[in-house]
Design an enzyme around this catalytic site. Structure first.
Site, PDB file in Angstrom:
ATOM      1  N   SER A 199      14.044  22.045   2.860  1.00  0.00           N
ATOM      2  CA  SER A 199      14.956  22.185   1.738  1.00  0.00           C
ATOM      3  C   SER A 199      15.150  23.673   1.414  1.00  0.00           C
ATOM      4  O   SER A 199      15.500  24.453   2.292  1.00  0.00           O
ATOM      5  CB  SER A 199      14.430  21.393   0.537  1.00  0.00           C
ATOM      6  OG  SER A 199      15.427  21.191  -0.431  1.00  0.00           O
ATOM      7  N   ASP A 450      20.594  12.234   4.418  1.00  0.00           N
ATOM      8  CA  ASP A 450      20.297  13.229   3.400  1.00  0.00           C
ATOM      9  C   ASP A 450      21.592  13.895   2.951  1.00  0.00           C
ATOM     10  O   ASP A 450      22.290  14.508   3.763  1.00  0.00           O
ATOM     11  CB  ASP A 450      19.351  14.276   3.987  1.00  0.00           C
ATOM     12  CG  ASP A 450      19.055  15.422   3.021  1.00  0.00           C
ATOM     13  OD1 ASP A 450      19.313  15.260   1.812  1.00  0.00           O
ATOM     14  OD2 ASP A 450      18.559  16.463   3.496  1.00  0.00           O
ATOM     15  N   HIS A 475      15.793  13.452   3.717  1.00  0.00           N
ATOM     16  CA  HIS A 475      15.434  14.824   3.370  1.00  0.00           C
ATOM     17  C   HIS A 475      14.101  15.243   3.998  1.00  0.00           C
ATOM     18  O   HIS A 475      13.063  14.673   3.693  1.00  0.00           O
ATOM     19  CB  HIS A 475      15.363  14.952   1.845  1.00  0.00           C
ATOM     20  CG  HIS A 475      15.553  16.337   1.337  1.00  0.00           C
ATOM     21  ND1 HIS A 475      16.616  17.138   1.687  1.00  0.00           N
ATOM     22  CD2 HIS A 475      14.815  17.094   0.479  1.00  0.00           C
ATOM     23  CE1 HIS A 475      16.531  18.308   1.075  1.00  0.00           C
ATOM     24  NE2 HIS A 475      15.441  18.305   0.346  1.00  0.00           N
TER      25      HIS A 475
END
Length: 516
Positions: A199, A450, A475
């Site tokens: 991320s 995601d 994710h």
């Protein structure tokens, strides 16, 4: 931020709220995820120590030792205050480290993002899984404005004067300085370093490889939305992707959610309606604002899409395998004639109460369990990710106004956002033309379930800058511990990552031996 969104800030401070010209706020998880310095670090600081300090184990019984490094406050100026130090937390696992006769065993470094470093260590089991086959030293470095690493302790978020030291460039410099010190202290100057991040941490890992190529031989950036800035990615793509996840599972589920917002607003427009909604949503305290319920639902639907893992997980909340499918089963399972509000409440309850332990929901006063409060500042300075909601989305349509966002940031922090700074500092525009001319050894991994994948690198840039994309991945799924239930496509993605990393290390060793 918009006054109507203040209640959402307490859900998780990693939520970036973009003000719009409609009445709706847009929560975003840019993880594309408050404590003061630990007593140990405070004691070290009081004694003026300029050495590494450690404890026998981390606070959450992870297989790491916990350390604190005296980090310089400002790496980029030579003013007197710049030399002040704070203690940056990092975790080490040396169980598998085998330097060998050439002392070239690798060091795997996680570039910490917006939260306590233990949280990311707990959810990045991939590094522990592969460490034995590489004989690697594992290092997880906490970001300078989260967890125990905040330079001014509990005063770090007090004003722009202290918050101003929270930038991605300062964080990258922290990692470079700490890595250099570790290699010196461990007599590991010849050890190649590979950086990992998921991320926002994935963005940092990729940028670290670009900015500090002499410090790392490669980067694995998982679910890193480095193209979510400026006009590179369509602004509606994130919420279009969330909506598509639900539509792919059930068109009825998608329609119920899409049509529930108007019904919710209408009922919440009166005091009696809010009282009824408080009962329907099993609120611990009477709900005062209908926007609080909107945000509560919105968060559940977005986060569930993000963590739509193929196996049970507990990253944000305890959830079953393929939670979007399970949520839609709940919504679709109601008898004909049931009102939409009851359906969406039951669906969202899967996210908030899968364990069944919650007797009521604190809808207007959600806590921040991971210490992510610093993200608000980053979202008001350099992390400007414009997002809109299109008419095709299951969320209420909304547009983005930079002026509104700027006004709110000025009112809250006294600073103006710099919407073009990230692409100026790191690039991103025409990345396939630009990065291949000077970059190398980066893996961009993404799963198309995601929503952040739409702002990621989805095609190979060169022979050494690779995009690994899975149709059903969520994710940074590839970073999770391997399980027996993992589908073959996840195993294959991880196998390719290991193969590529091995090729980097092999090439490094060939070059090292030939130059010795």
């Amino acid at each position: 931020m918009c006054s109507s969104t203040s209640s959402l800030l307490s859900i998780l401070s990693l939520l970036l709220l973009l003000c719009t010209n409609s009445s709706h706020s847009i929560p975003i998880f840019p993880s594309p995820y408050i404590n003061s310095l630990s007593q140990r670090a405070q004691r070290a600081a009081a004694k003026g120590k300029a050495v590494l300090s450690s404890s026998s184990s981390s606070s959450k019984d992870l297989p790491f030792t916990t350390h604190y490094f005296p980090q310089q406050l400002d790496h980029f100026t030579f003013q007197p205050r710049a030399e002040n130090t704070f203690y940056q937390k990092y975790l080490i696992n040396s169980t598998f480290w085998d330097q060998g006769p050439l002392h070239t065993a690798p060091i795997f470094v996680y570039t910490g993002n917006e939260g306590d470093i233990e949280w990311f260590a707990e959810n990045t089991g991939f590094m522990l899984d592969i460490a034995p086959m590489f004989g690697a030293l594992l290092v997880f470095i906490e970001h300078r404005f989260y967890g125990e690493s905040k330079p001014f302790g509990n005063e770090s978020y007090k004003s722009a004067e202290t918050l101003g030291y929270l930038t991605s460039t300062q964080a990258l410099a922290d990692y470079a300085v700490l890595i250099r010190s570790l290699k010196q202290n461990f007599s590991a100057e010849a050890s190649p370093v590979v950086v990992f991040g998921g991320s926002y941490g994935g963005m940092l890992a990729a940028w670290f490889r670009i900015k500090y190529p002499h410090m790392t031989i490669g980067a694995l950036a998982s679910s890193a939305p480095i193209l979510e800035f400026d006009y590179i990615t369509p602004w509606s793509s994130f919420y279009d992707a969330v909506s598509q996840d639900y539509k792919d599972e059930s068109l009825n589920c998608f329609q119920v959610i899409k049509e529930s917002w108007d019904e919710l607003i209408a009922k919440g427009s009166t005091k009696e309606g809010l009282s009824e909604l408080s009962k329907t949503f099993r609120a611990c305290k009477s709900i005062q604002f209908v926007n609080s319920i909107q945000n509560w639902l919105w968060t559940a639907f977005v986060y569930t899409a993000m963590v739509d893992y193929p196996t049970p997980a507990n990253f944000l909340m305890p959830l079953p395998a393929y939670p979007v499918k399970e949520m839609c089963k709940i919504i679709d399972g109601f008898p004909q004639g049931t009102d939409k509000i009851s359906k969406v409440f039951a669906g969202a309850s899967l996210y908030y109460n899968y364990s069944g332990d919650e007797q009521c929901f604190d809808i207007e006063n959600q806590s921040d369990p991971h210490g992510l409060n610093g993200w608000d500042w980053q979202a008001c300075t350099e992390m400007i990710m414009p997002m809109t909601v299109s008419n095709e989305s299951m969320f209420p349509p909304s547009t983005y106004s930079y002026k509104d966002a700027e006004d709110q940031c000025v009112a809250k922090y006294g600073v103006r956002p710099r919407p073009h700074w990230i692409t100026t500092e790191y690039g991103g525009n025409r990345i396939h033309q630009v990065l291949k001319r000077f970059g190398s050894n980066i893996i961009f991994s993404n799963g198309m379930r995601d929503p952040w994948s739409r702002g990621g690198v989805l095609k190979n840039i060169s022979s050494s800058i690779t995009a690994l994309v899975t149709e059903k991945g969520a994710h940074h799924l590839d970073f999770r511990f391997a399980t027996k239930e993992d589908p073959e496509w996840v195993k294959e993605q991880r196998r390719q990552e290991v193969e590529i990393i091995q090729s980097w290390i092999d090439q490094y060793r060939r070059d090292y031996e030939s130059s010795s």
